[in-house]
Design a protein around this motif. Structure first.
Motif, PDB file in Angstrom:
ATOM      1  N   ALA A 143       0.829  -1.209   0.000  1.00  0.00           N
ATOM      2  CA  ALA A 143       0.000   0.000   0.000  1.00  0.00           C
ATOM      3  C   ALA A 143       0.863   1.259   0.000  1.00  0.00           C
ATOM      4  N   ILE A 144       1.921   1.261   0.790  1.00  0.00           N
ATOM      5  CA  ILE A 144       2.813   2.424   0.836  1.00  0.00           C
ATOM      6  C   ILE A 144       3.570   2.561  -0.475  1.00  0.00           C
ATOM      7  N   LYS A 145       4.104   1.457  -0.989  1.00  0.00           N
ATOM      8  CA  LYS A 145       4.916   1.509  -2.208  1.00  0.00           C
ATOM      9  C   LYS A 145       4.094   1.898  -3.432  1.00  0.00           C
ATOM     10  N   LYS A 146       2.925   1.277  -3.599  1.00  0.00           N
ATOM     11  CA  LYS A 146       2.111   1.545  -4.797  1.00  0.00           C
ATOM     12  C   LYS A 146       1.300   2.828  -4.660  1.00  0.00           C
ATOM     13  N   GLY A 147       1.122   3.280  -3.444  1.00  0.00           N
ATOM     14  CA  GLY A 147       0.333   4.483  -3.223  1.00  0.00           C
ATOM     15  C   GLY A 147       1.208   5.701  -3.024  1.00  0.00           C
ATOM     16  N   LEU A 148       1.653   5.880  -1.815  1.00  0.00           N
ATOM     17  CA  LEU A 148       2.361   7.097  -1.439  1.00  0.00           C
ATOM     18  C   LEU A 148       3.730   7.221  -2.096  1.00  0.00           C
TER      19      LEU A 148
END
Length: 162
Positions: A143-148
């Motif tokens: 979630a962090i890598k693909k999002g933020l």
């Protein structure tokens, strides 16, 4: 940067011509100026401005939405009798290349309720993050890598989103 200043100048000219210096009218002038500059970009030098500005608005909308969701999740957990927290410290491999990208990512992670940036490895390839809701650590990393992280890199480097 020159195009951004030119865009602000066009917004001010718009406000002068309409005689209304409200924030909404300046924003309308800024948007109108952006489209004028975009239409005239064939006669100007190539610039990343036309990628960066849409990336900024997309990034701001994404971050505000994530901030709202994180606040609601935390408030729900505090207000209900059963706690759903599964805190963990995660090692997040970084795709950021510059200190600025890493700093911005770490700051935005820390601003989001339920997560906190702890440290960066000596070789700057890992960011250590404390997450309150990490029952599935791989899902949190994704979630962090693909999002933020993806949006921070796109914003800083001025690349187009795919």
């Amino acid at each position: 940067m020159i195009l951004f200043l030119l865009n602000i100048g066009l917004a001010l000219i718009w406000a002068i011509l309409t005689g209304l210096f409200s924030p909404a009218n300046l924003a309308a002038g800024f948007i109108l100026g952006y489209f004028v500059l975009r239409a005239a970009r064939r006669i100007m030098k190539p610039s990343q401005y036309f990628n960066t500005l849409p990336n900024f608005f997309e990034f701001a909308g994404y971050f505000i939405w994530e901030l709202i969701l994180a606040n609601l999740r935390l408030a729900y957990d505090v207000l209900t009798p059963r706690h759903r927290m599964r805190p963990r410290v995660l090692a997040l491999p970084l795709d950021t290349k510059t200190d600025g990208e890493t700093t911005l990512l770490a700051t935005l992670i820390s601003l989001t309720p339920g997560t906190l940036s702890l440290d960066v490895s000596a070789d700057r390839s890992m960011l250590y993050v404390h997450a309150m809701y990490a029952s599935d650590p791989d899902a949190v990393r994704r979630a962090i890598k693909k999002g933020l992280e993806k949006r921070v890199i796109d914003l800083i480097r001025g690349t187009e989103r795919s």
